[in-house]
Design an enzyme around this catalytic site. Sequence first.
Site, mmCIF file in Angstrom:
data_model
loop_
_atom_site.group_PDB
_atom_site.id
_atom_site.type_symbol
_atom_site.label_atom_id
_atom_site.label_comp_id
_atom_site.label_asym_id
_atom_site.label_seq_id
_atom_site.Cartn_x
_atom_site.Cartn_y
_atom_site.Cartn_z
ATOM 1 N N GLY A 16 0.684 -1.017 0.106
ATOM 2 C CA GLY A 16 0.181 0.254 0.011
ATOM 3 C C GLY A 16 0.773 1.131 0.291
ATOM 4 O O GLY A 16 1.831 0.950 -0.611
ATOM 5 N N CYS A 150 -3.133 12.043 10.158
ATOM 6 C CA CYS A 150 -1.870 12.293 9.227
ATOM 7 C C CYS A 150 -1.884 14.366 9.558
ATOM 8 O O CYS A 150 -1.173 15.030 9.833
ATOM 9 C CB CYS A 150 -2.330 12.300 7.357
ATOM 10 S SG CYS A 150 -3.612 12.098 6.955
ATOM 11 N N ARG A 236 -11.337 17.618 0.618
ATOM 12 C CA ARG A 236 -10.012 16.531 -0.495
ATOM 13 C C ARG A 236 -9.673 18.009 -1.554
ATOM 14 O O ARG A 236 -10.543 17.999 -2.077
ATOM 15 C CB ARG A 236 -10.282 15.624 -0.749
ATOM 16 C CG ARG A 236 -9.810 14.501 -1.283
ATOM 17 C CD ARG A 236 -8.573 13.754 -0.500
ATOM 18 N NE ARG A 236 -9.163 13.469 0.128
ATOM 19 C CZ ARG A 236 -8.072 12.676 1.266
ATOM 20 N NH1 ARG A 236 -7.306 13.010 1.730
ATOM 21 N NH2 ARG A 236 -8.783 11.909 2.393
ATOM 22 N N HIS A 243 -0.516 17.803 3.280
ATOM 23 C CA HIS A 243 -1.742 18.546 3.556
ATOM 24 C C HIS A 243 -1.453 20.232 3.750
ATOM 25 O O HIS A 243 -0.340 19.890 4.292
ATOM 26 C CB HIS A 243 -2.175 17.769 5.265
ATOM 27 C CG HIS A 243 -3.177 16.398 4.318
ATOM 28 N ND1 HIS A 243 -3.072 15.636 3.502
ATOM 29 C CD2 HIS A 243 -3.138 15.452 5.876
ATOM 30 C CE1 HIS A 243 -3.632 14.127 3.075
ATOM 31 N NE2 HIS A 243 -3.753 14.090 4.677
HETATM 32 N N1 NAP Z 1 -2.333 7.848 3.243
HETATM 33 C C1 NAP Z 1 -2.052 8.503 4.119
HETATM 34 O O1 NAP Z 1 -1.947 9.625 4.707
HETATM 35 C C2 NAP Z 1 -1.768 7.675 5.628
HETATM 36 C C3 NAP Z 1 -1.792 8.602 6.765
HETATM 37 C C4 NAP Z 1 -1.243 8.437 8.250
HETATM 38 C C5 NAP Z 1 -2.447 7.120 9.000
HETATM 39 N N2 NAP Z 1 -2.629 6.008 7.040
HETATM 40 C C6 NAP Z 1 -3.279 4.351 7.998
HETATM 41 O O2 NAP Z 1 -2.940 3.633 7.146
HETATM 42 C C7 NAP Z 1 -2.956 3.168 6.737
HETATM 43 C C8 NAP Z 1 -2.650 2.769 6.051
HETATM 44 O O3 NAP Z 1 -3.250 3.461 4.411
HETATM 45 P P1 NAP Z 1 -2.658 3.548 2.968
HETATM 46 O O4 NAP Z 1 -3.243 4.924 3.278
HETATM 47 O O5 NAP Z 1 -1.171 2.818 2.710
HETATM 48 O O6 NAP Z 1 -3.817 2.397 2.951
HETATM 49 P P2 NAP Z 1 -3.310 1.306 1.211
HETATM 50 O O7 NAP Z 1 -2.758 1.509 0.604
HETATM 51 O O8 NAP Z 1 -5.177 0.664 0.433
HETATM 52 O O9 NAP Z 1 -2.631 0.100 1.831
HETATM 53 C C9 NAP Z 1 -3.250 -1.300 2.426
HETATM 54 C C10 NAP Z 1 -2.147 -1.976 2.286
HETATM 55 O O10 NAP Z 1 -3.087 -3.189 3.787
HETATM 56 C C11 NAP Z 1 -2.677 -4.606 2.961
HETATM 57 N N3 NAP Z 1 -4.009 -5.558 3.626
HETATM 58 C C12 NAP Z 1 -5.159 -5.359 3.812
HETATM 59 N N4 NAP Z 1 -5.368 -6.022 4.153
HETATM 60 C C13 NAP Z 1 -4.326 -6.712 5.110
HETATM 61 C C14 NAP Z 1 -4.086 -7.812 5.919
HETATM 62 N N5 NAP Z 1 -5.853 -8.652 6.446
HETATM 63 N N6 NAP Z 1 -3.173 -8.520 6.338
HETATM 64 C C15 NAP Z 1 -1.665 -7.307 5.222
HETATM 65 N N7 NAP Z 1 -2.054 -6.499 4.795
HETATM 66 C C16 NAP Z 1 -3.230 -6.439 4.521
HETATM 67 C C17 NAP Z 1 -2.680 -3.975 1.325
HETATM 68 O O11 NAP Z 1 -2.452 -5.162 0.674
HETATM 69 P P3 NAP Z 1 -2.754 -5.988 -1.125
HETATM 70 O O12 NAP Z 1 -2.045 -4.956 -1.472
HETATM 71 O O13 NAP Z 1 -2.748 -7.256 -0.673
HETATM 72 O O14 NAP Z 1 -4.223 -5.389 -1.367
HETATM 73 C C18 NAP Z 1 -2.043 -2.786 0.744
HETATM 74 O O15 NAP Z 1 -1.372 -3.244 1.095
HETATM 75 C C19 NAP Z 1 -4.394 3.471 6.736
HETATM 76 O O16 NAP Z 1 -4.925 2.739 8.178
HETATM 77 C C20 NAP Z 1 -4.334 4.484 7.004
HETATM 78 O O17 NAP Z 1 -5.955 5.331 7.457
HETATM 79 C C21 NAP Z 1 -2.735 6.592 5.646
#
Ligand code: NAP
Length: 362
Positions: A16, A150, A236, A243
């Site tokens: 991700g 974030c 957004r 941000h």
């Molecule tokens: N994006 C930001 O700026 C940001 C900032 C702060 C916090 N966050 C938090 O960080 C977390 C990740 O966000 P993201 O934006 O990186 O999301 P994302 O791009 O949707 O990535 C999610 C990842 O989790 C994997 N995954 C889902 N279910 C799983 C499981 N049961 N076991 C192992 N891997 C699993 C997915 O794998 P697949 O590729 O196989 O689907 C993917 O690698 C979230 O909780 C989000 O709220 C995000």
Amino acid sequence: VSVVRRRRCAILGASGYIGQHFARLLAEHPWFEPVVLTSTERSKGRTLGDVWLLPEEIPDTLARARLTTATPRELRRAGIEVAFSALPSGKAGTIETALAKKGIPVFSNASDHRMDRDVPLLVPEVNADHLDLLTARPGGRAAIVNNPNCTAAGLVVGLAPIVPLLDPVRVYVATYQALSGAGVPGVPSLHIADNVVPFIADEEEKVAAESLRMLRSARPRDARPVRMEVVAQCARVAVRDGHLEAVTIEARRRPSLPEIRAAWTGFDPLALWDLPTAPRPPIELRSEPDRPQPLRDRWAGSPRRARGMAVTIGRVRWDPPLLRFFLLSHNAVRGGAGGSVLNAELALRAGWLGHPVGRPPS
Ligand SMILES: NC(=O)c1ccc[n+]([C@@H]2O[C@H](COP(=O)([O-])OP(=O)(O)OC[C@H]3O[C@@H](n4cnc5c(N)ncnc54)[C@H](OP(=O)(O)O)[C@@H]3O)[C@@H](O)[C@H]2O)c1
């Protein structure tokens, strides 16, 4: 600082957006060595190179690493000592608890444990002492340490030095949040091109509750309690990373503008800790009339390893009782993977992960 050895670590959700930033930051990290990368069945068996989508370069050492679906038990057997979690909120909680029960400390981005009493919600420059909450966790369990949402992550860095000076009644924040904050695949292009969407589910509530939790003392009877409200409005915008936040503070006290500026520029609470991913200084104050901007300021922070970790503040206006400014931080670095890596560095140095690396300051 003497480094004993690199801790074997797993990146959970490595395919991700945040997971890839973890890979970037940990590949050459002096204290942590990523040896397992997990995903769902969807990406299992592919290499990190196959799924890489960041514009930043993929680290050579991880390009051919394969994604797996290892369970907490398998991670334990693989000798994993630390887990960095970029799992989706809602799914992360049970996996992170299972890891902690197996003795593997977790540094998480997900929201599931952020408000737990025995889980520090941590931004090291702001509330390093909240690590003490770990003493309340059930016996035999490893630590879970969370970074905040974030938007709150950048906001509290900007607020921490000035809250004692201003003693705010209220902090109003209006946000212009990047697309990458929604992860992969994120917001459909037809919803956001040529548009601004004035809604991000649960975001305003999280910004308020998490910011206050971090700015308040971990001790219940603090001599100088933070007595303010945080009121957020979140939108957004069609920006890739970074941000931007428009902040207005209604203050009880009347310090001078030079005092306020000095509080920001002199803020360097991690000076003695020697943490590899700590930006020095953590706040970059700009005087140009049109900064900060996502395109130009998202990578603020030095040394090189701390790029994207500094918070940029500009357009400061003080018309008592109102202080107004703009603040910018990289949502996926300071507000995501970088925040967790810095938390793990602090925890290791402070002795929460077994043998500390060097000695923390007294
Ligand atoms: N994006 C930001 O700026 C940001 C900032 C702060 C916090 N966050 C938090 O960080 C977390 C990740 O966000 P993201 O934006 O990186 O999301 P994302 O791009 O949707 O990535 C999610 C990842 O989790 C994997 N995954 C889902 N279910 C799983 C499981 N049961 N076991 C192992 N891997 C699993 C997915 O794998 P697949 O590729 O196989 O689907 C993917 O690698 C979230 O909780 C989000 O709220 C995000």
